[in-house]
Design an enzyme around this catalytic site. Structure first.
Site, short mmCIF file in Angstrom:
data_model
loop_
_atom_site.label_atom_id
_atom_site.label_comp_id
_atom_site.label_asym_id
_atom_site.label_seq_id
_atom_site.Cartn_x
_atom_site.Cartn_y
_atom_site.Cartn_z
CB THR A 157 -0.94 0.21 1.23
OG1 THR A 157 -1.81 -1.17 0.95
CG2 THR A 157 -1.83 1.22 1.32
CG ASP A 188 -6.76 -1.23 5.36
OD1 ASP A 188 -6.32 -2.20 4.48
OD2 ASP A 188 -6.17 -0.29 5.64
N1 ASP Z 1 -3.66 -3.00 3.66
C1 ASP Z 1 -3.63 -3.14 2.60
C2 ASP Z 1 -4.78 -4.08 2.31
O1 ASP Z 1 -5.23 -4.90 3.25
C3 ASP Z 1 -2.38 -4.03 2.23
C4 ASP Z 1 -1.26 -3.31 2.95
O2 ASP Z 1 -1.17 -2.23 3.40
O3 ASP Z 1 0.01 -4.00 2.91
O4 ASP Z 1 -5.47 -4.18 1.31
#
Ligand code: ASP
Length: 291
Positions: A157, A188
């Protein structure tokens, strides 16, 4: 003009020892995004435009899990989630499970500006991208050799938060999700209050990490609530909210800025790519949480 602050992240994780190769290129990616956001703020632009510019820069960076370079789903494709929120009026826009759109965060902004909705998913969101004239790319363009090889696990992300010269806050988050996720899985990042939140009265927050735990802990909103209702300062609120997600066995990190320009960038992982620029000054960037 009041203080201007832009903060970015390029995901958190616990890569195996020695896996963070070419650390310098991550610092560069953070610095480029900070410059894009800072240019907007120093030109008198809004926090909203600044976080969008910073996140678009990160989406284009093939090292990071958003836009080009996103992790692959279980069936080898790329599905992206993104969100953006304006702290001045609590307007927000988000997209989930979109394919073929170069800048998912720009599409989230279109949802906010052009529709009465907050979150559009999949084909409906892609239709909006076409009518808004956003840049579209072939599905293959997003899939990098690096992700195909999967040599680096858990790169998560991207996001940005900003305070502009008028005292407004904004946040934006964008992701390719988690590697090997089921088609249609939404994390999220596009959920306001989970991966993204902004309220001028308190703070702006962008999260990264285990999406399911972040959703269950309402991480971004929890930071704001601990400040607004609990009366905590930004650092304590960020740490407290993160502990809650940690208790849900979530690996996570967040970046946050408050209306006074205080910045917090906590993570419970070993790595979180991140950086900050204040008032057009030099970028401070970091990779390891202990940096
Ligand atoms: N939060 C992101 C998701 O769950 C992935 C990440 O930040 O690594 O889609």
């Amino acid at each position: 003009m009041a203080d201007r602050v832009i903060v970015v992240h390029g995901g958190c994780g616990n890569p195996a020892a020695g896996v963070v190769r070419d650390e310098a290129s991550y610092h560069r990616a953070m610095a480029d995004a900070l410059e894009a956001g800072s240019d907007v703020l120093e030109g008198g632009g809004s926090a909203l435009d600044a976080v969008q510019a910073a996140v678009q820069s990160l989406e284009d960076c093939p090292l990071l899990n958003a836009g080009r370079g996103s992790v692959l789903t279980a069936d080898g494709g790329v599905e992206m989630d993104a969100s953006i929120m304006s702290g001045a009026d609590l307007r927000a826009g988000a997209v989930a499970a979109v394919t073929g759109v170069r800048h998912a965060v720009a599409l989230a902004r279109e949802v906010m500006e052009r529709t009465p909705h907050v979150l559009l998913a999949a084909a409906g969101a892609e239709r909006l991208a076409v009518s808004a004239g956003l840049e579209l790319c072939d599905a293959d363009w997003f899939v990098t050799e690096r992700q195909r090889e999967r040599w680096m696990a858990s790169q998560g992300t991207v996001g940005a938060v900003a305070l502009d010269g008028s005292g407004h806050l904004a946040a934006a988050t964008s992701t390719g999700g988690v590697g090997g996720q089921l088609r249609g899985r939404v994390g999220d990042s596009p959920l306001i209050g989970a991966g993204c939140y902004a309220d001028d009265a308190v703070c702006a927050v962008s999260c990264t990490g285990s999406g399911e735990a972040i959703i269950r802990g309402s991480l971004a909103f929890e930071v704001a609530a601990l400040m607004r209702i609990g009366g905590l300062a930004l650092t304590e609120a960020g740490d407290g909210a993160l502990r809650r997600v940690g208790a849900l066995r979530g690996d996570a990190g967040l970046i946050a800025v408050d209306a006074a320009g205080n910045v917090a960038m906590p993570a419970n992982t070993t790595v979180m790519h991140r950086g900050v620029v204040r008032n057009g000054g030099p970028p401070e960037t970091a990779v390891f949480v202990t940096d």
